[in-house]
Design a protein around this motif. Structure first.
Motif, PDB file in Angstrom:
ATOM      1  N   ILE A   1       0.836  -1.201   0.000  1.00 31.70           N
ATOM      2  CA  ILE A   1       0.000   0.000   0.000  1.00 31.70           C
ATOM      3  C   ILE A   1       0.870   1.249   0.000  1.00 31.70           C
ATOM      4  O   ILE A   1       0.609   2.200  -0.752  1.00 31.70           O
ATOM      5  CB  ILE A   1      -0.966  -0.012   1.204  1.00 31.70           C
ATOM      6  CG1 ILE A   1      -2.033  -1.092   0.995  1.00 31.70           C
ATOM      7  CG2 ILE A   1      -1.613   1.353   1.422  1.00 31.70           C
ATOM      8  CD1 ILE A   1      -2.862  -1.386   2.217  1.00 31.70           C
ATOM      9  N   LEU A   2       1.914   1.269   0.826  1.00 27.67           N
ATOM     10  CA  LEU A   2       2.813   2.427   0.840  1.00 27.67           C
ATOM     11  C   LEU A   2       3.520   2.607  -0.499  1.00 27.67           C
ATOM     12  O   LEU A   2       3.682   3.729  -0.979  1.00 27.67           O
ATOM     13  CB  LEU A   2       3.828   2.289   1.972  1.00 27.67           C
ATOM     14  CG  LEU A   2       3.290   2.498   3.388  1.00 27.67           C
ATOM     15  CD1 LEU A   2       4.369   2.155   4.412  1.00 27.67           C
ATOM     16  CD2 LEU A   2       2.816   3.920   3.572  1.00 27.67           C
ATOM     17  N   ALA A   3       3.941   1.506  -1.111  1.00 33.32           N
ATOM     18  CA  ALA A   3       4.595   1.587  -2.422  1.00 33.32           C
ATOM     19  C   ALA A   3       3.623   2.139  -3.460  1.00 33.32           C
ATOM     20  O   ALA A   3       3.989   3.000  -4.277  1.00 33.32           O
ATOM     21  CB  ALA A   3       5.095   0.207  -2.839  1.00 33.32           C
ATOM     22  N   PHE A   4       2.391   1.661  -3.422  1.00 38.14           N
ATOM     23  CA  PHE A   4       1.371   2.146  -4.344  1.00 38.14           C
ATOM     24  C   PHE A   4       1.144   3.640  -4.147  1.00 38.14           C
ATOM     25  O   PHE A   4       1.040   4.399  -5.122  1.00 38.14           O
ATOM     26  CB  PHE A   4       0.080   1.354  -4.127  1.00 38.14           C
ATOM     27  CG  PHE A   4      -1.031   1.732  -5.047  1.00 38.14           C
ATOM     28  CD1 PHE A   4      -1.008   1.358  -6.379  1.00 38.14           C
ATOM     29  CD2 PHE A   4      -2.116   2.457  -4.580  1.00 38.14           C
ATOM     30  CE1 PHE A   4      -2.040   1.702  -7.237  1.00 38.14           C
ATOM     31  CE2 PHE A   4      -3.151   2.810  -5.425  1.00 38.14           C
ATOM     32  CZ  PHE A   4      -3.112   2.434  -6.757  1.00 38.14           C
ATOM     33  N   LEU A   5       1.072   4.086  -2.894  1.00 39.42           N
ATOM     34  CA  LEU A   5       0.869   5.510  -2.609  1.00 39.42           C
ATOM     35  C   LEU A   5       2.031   6.365  -3.099  1.00 39.42           C
ATOM     36  O   LEU A   5       1.828   7.453  -3.646  1.00 39.42           O
ATOM     37  CB  LEU A   5       0.650   5.717  -1.109  1.00 39.42           C
ATOM     38  CG  LEU A   5      -0.705   5.316  -0.570  1.00 39.42           C
ATOM     39  CD1 LEU A   5      -0.738   5.436   0.951  1.00 39.42           C
ATOM     40  CD2 LEU A   5      -1.806   6.152  -1.188  1.00 39.42           C
ATOM     41  N   VAL A   6       3.256   5.877  -2.914  1.00 40.71           N
ATOM     42  CA  VAL A   6       4.429   6.628  -3.381  1.00 40.71           C
ATOM     43  C   VAL A   6       4.368   6.802  -4.887  1.00 40.71           C
ATOM     44  O   VAL A   6       4.594   7.898  -5.419  1.00 40.71           O
ATOM     45  CB  VAL A   6       5.739   5.930  -2.950  1.00 40.71           C
ATOM     46  CG1 VAL A   6       6.939   6.507  -3.678  1.00 40.71           C
ATOM     47  CG2 VAL A   6       5.931   6.049  -1.453  1.00 40.71           C
ATOM     48  N   VAL A   7       4.048   5.735  -5.608  1.00 41.05           N
ATOM     49  CA  VAL A   7       3.992   5.804  -7.068  1.00 41.05           C
ATOM     50  C   VAL A   7       2.853   6.708  -7.528  1.00 41.05           C
ATOM     51  O   VAL A   7       3.034   7.551  -8.417  1.00 41.05           O
ATOM     52  CB  VAL A   7       3.859   4.388  -7.678  1.00 41.05           C
ATOM     53  CG1 VAL A   7       3.547   4.454  -9.160  1.00 41.05           C
ATOM     54  CG2 VAL A   7       5.140   3.604  -7.447  1.00 41.05           C
ATOM     55  N   ILE A   8       1.680   6.584  -6.920  1.00 35.73           N
ATOM     56  CA  ILE A   8       0.530   7.402  -7.327  1.00 35.73           C
ATOM     57  C   ILE A   8       0.758   8.879  -7.012  1.00 35.73           C
ATOM     58  O   ILE A   8       0.515   9.746  -7.850  1.00 35.73           O
ATOM     59  CB  ILE A   8      -0.763   6.885  -6.648  1.00 35.73           C
ATOM     60  CG1 ILE A   8      -1.121   5.516  -7.198  1.00 35.73           C
ATOM     61  CG2 ILE A   8      -1.915   7.857  -6.826  1.00 35.73           C
ATOM     62  CD1 ILE A   8      -1.356   5.462  -8.689  1.00 35.73           C
ATOM     63  N   ILE A   9       1.243   9.170  -5.801  1.00 35.77           N
ATOM     64  CA  ILE A   9       1.481  10.568  -5.432  1.00 35.77           C
ATOM     65  C   ILE A   9       2.597  11.165  -6.285  1.00 35.77           C
ATOM     66  O   ILE A   9       2.497  12.307  -6.747  1.00 35.77           O
ATOM     67  CB  ILE A   9       1.783  10.683  -3.922  1.00 35.77           C
ATOM     68  CG1 ILE A   9       0.522  10.367  -3.122  1.00 35.77           C
ATOM     69  CG2 ILE A   9       2.315  12.066  -3.564  1.00 35.77           C
ATOM     70  CD1 ILE A   9       0.754  10.216  -1.630  1.00 35.77           C
ATOM     71  N   GLY A  10       3.672  10.396  -6.517  1.00 32.71           N
ATOM     72  CA  GLY A  10       4.753  10.885  -7.375  1.00 32.71           C
ATOM     73  C   GLY A  10       4.284  11.162  -8.795  1.00 32.71           C
ATOM     74  O   GLY A  10       4.646  12.173  -9.402  1.00 32.71           O
ATOM     75  N   THR A  11       3.448  10.283  -9.326  1.00 27.47           N
ATOM     76  CA  THR A  11       2.905  10.492 -10.672  1.00 27.47           C
ATOM     77  C   THR A  11       1.997  11.709 -10.707  1.00 27.47           C
ATOM     78  O   THR A  11       2.049  12.507 -11.651  1.00 27.47           O
ATOM     79  CB  THR A  11       2.133   9.240 -11.134  1.00 27.47           C
ATOM     80  OG1 THR A  11       2.989   8.107 -11.051  1.00 27.47           O
ATOM     81  CG2 THR A  11       1.640   9.389 -12.550  1.00 27.47           C
ATOM     82  N   PHE A  12       1.186  11.876  -9.671  1.00 25.67           N
ATOM     83  CA  PHE A  12       0.296  13.043  -9.590  1.00 25.67           C
ATOM     84  C   PHE A  12       1.095  14.346  -9.553  1.00 25.67           C
ATOM     85  O   PHE A  12       0.766  15.302 -10.255  1.00 25.67           O
ATOM     86  CB  PHE A  12      -0.590  12.918  -8.355  1.00 25.67           C
ATOM     87  CG  PHE A  12      -1.531  14.075  -8.158  1.00 25.67           C
ATOM     88  CD1 PHE A  12      -2.621  14.245  -8.991  1.00 25.67           C
ATOM     89  CD2 PHE A  12      -1.318  14.983  -7.143  1.00 25.67           C
ATOM     90  CE1 PHE A  12      -3.486  15.316  -8.817  1.00 25.67           C
ATOM     91  CE2 PHE A  12      -2.170  16.060  -6.956  1.00 25.67           C
ATOM     92  CZ  PHE A  12      -3.261  16.229  -7.798  1.00 25.67           C
ATOM     93  N   ILE A  13       2.162  14.356  -8.756  1.00 24.28           N
ATOM     94  CA  ILE A  13       3.003  15.560  -8.679  1.00 24.28           C
ATOM     95  C   ILE A  13       3.634  15.855 -10.028  1.00 24.28           C
ATOM     96  O   ILE A  13       3.661  17.003 -10.485  1.00 24.28           O
ATOM     97  CB  ILE A  13       4.073  15.406  -7.576  1.00 24.28           C
ATOM     98  CG1 ILE A  13       3.404  15.415  -6.201  1.00 24.28           C
ATOM     99  CG2 ILE A  13       5.124  16.501  -7.667  1.00 24.28           C
ATOM    100  CD1 ILE A  13       4.322  15.031  -5.059  1.00 24.28           C
ATOM    101  N   LEU A  14       4.139  14.819 -10.694  1.00 22.48           N
ATOM    102  CA  LEU A  14       4.747  15.039 -12.010  1.00 22.48           C
ATOM    103  C   LEU A  14       3.714  15.451 -13.053  1.00 22.48           C
ATOM    104  O   LEU A  14       4.042  16.216 -13.970  1.00 22.48           O
ATOM    105  CB  LEU A  14       5.497  13.794 -12.467  1.00 22.48           C
ATOM    106  CG  LEU A  14       6.835  13.526 -11.778  1.00 22.48           C
ATOM    107  CD1 LEU A  14       7.532  12.331 -12.405  1.00 22.48           C
ATOM    108  CD2 LEU A  14       7.741  14.734 -11.833  1.00 22.48           C
ATOM    109  N   CYS A  15       2.490  14.966 -12.938  1.00 19.28           N
ATOM    110  CA  CYS A  15       1.439  15.400 -13.869  1.00 19.28           C
ATOM    111  C   CYS A  15       1.162  16.897 -13.718  1.00 19.28           C
ATOM    112  O   CYS A  15       0.869  17.582 -14.701  1.00 19.28           O
ATOM    113  CB  CYS A  15       0.155  14.613 -13.633  1.00 19.28           C
ATOM    114  SG  CYS A  15       0.178  12.947 -14.308  1.00 19.28           S
ATOM    115  N   ILE A  16       1.258  17.389 -12.498  1.00 18.85           N
ATOM    116  CA  ILE A  16       1.061  18.827 -12.268  1.00 18.85           C
ATOM    117  C   ILE A  16       2.261  19.622 -12.777  1.00 18.85           C
ATOM    118  O   ILE A  16       2.107  20.662 -13.421  1.00 18.85           O
ATOM    119  CB  ILE A  16       0.826  19.096 -10.766  1.00 18.85           C
ATOM    120  CG1 ILE A  16      -0.518  18.517 -10.343  1.00 18.85           C
ATOM    121  CG2 ILE A  16       0.886  20.586 -10.451  1.00 18.85           C
ATOM    122  CD1 ILE A  16      -0.761  18.533  -8.855  1.00 18.85           C
ATOM    123  N   LEU A  17       3.485  19.127 -12.495  1.00 19.99           N
ATOM    124  CA  LEU A  17       4.693  19.855 -12.882  1.00 19.99           C
ATOM    125  C   LEU A  17       5.026  19.738 -14.370  1.00 19.99           C
ATOM    126  O   LEU A  17       5.670  20.627 -14.925  1.00 19.99           O
ATOM    127  CB  LEU A  17       5.885  19.349 -12.052  1.00 19.99           C
ATOM    128  CG  LEU A  17       5.816  19.585 -10.547  1.00 19.99           C
ATOM    129  CD1 LEU A  17       6.996  18.910  -9.856  1.00 19.99           C
ATOM    130  CD2 LEU A  17       5.785  21.070 -10.236  1.00 19.99           C
TER     131      LEU A  17
END
Length: 141
Positions: free
Chosen positions: A51-67
């Motif tokens: 779950i933590l790994a999934f959250l890291v990947v999803i949050i990181g992807t979300f941040i990069l989608c914004i940037l």
């Protein structure tokens, strides 16, 4: 990667325990392998790590989608997943990312290499036990 290797991300043993536990749960059996049962604490740790790994990947992807709105979601997801697993693969967009986006990728690589549970427990403050003298029986008389 396997537990003894230098690869990052979710280890093969963690994925194996999760797969066996899901299968055992759906067939109403005990989760285990090779004539051994998995402790419940290990199963919970494996699911927490996933779950933590999934959250890291999803949050990181979300941040990069914004940037990085000029890149597609799939490109950014691939970059983040590859960074988390410290795989070394890329779609070729990494050199063209902004400095902040590169920092996010580096941070995800660091989390993936160290492990999400290790990173999550860095800020956990465990209460230290109070120091006490040990008791000793003394002969009186």
């Amino acid at each position: 990667a396997s537990p003894g290797s230098t690869g990052g991300g979710v280890k093969t043993t963690t994925a194996f325990i999760i797969a066996k536990s899901l299968y055992a749960n759906s067939t109403n059996k005990h989760s285990g392998a090779f004539k051994r049962k998995f402790p419940v604490s290990v199963i919970w740790k494996a699911f927490n790590l996933m779950i933590l790994a999934f959250l890291v990947v999803i949050i990181g992807t979300f941040i990069l989608c914004i940037l990085e709105p000029q890149n597609s979601f799939m490109q950014l997801l691939f970059e983040v997943t590859s960074a988390f697993g410290t795989v070394g693969l890329s779609t070729g967009i990494t050199p063209h990312l902004a400095s902040l986006s590169k920092f996010v990728i580096v941070l995800i690589m660091f989390i993936g290499r160290l492990g999400p549970i290790t990173m999550a427990t860095i800020w956990y403050q465990k209460k230290l036990p109070e120091a006490r003298y040990s008791e000793e029986s003394v002969i009186i008389g």
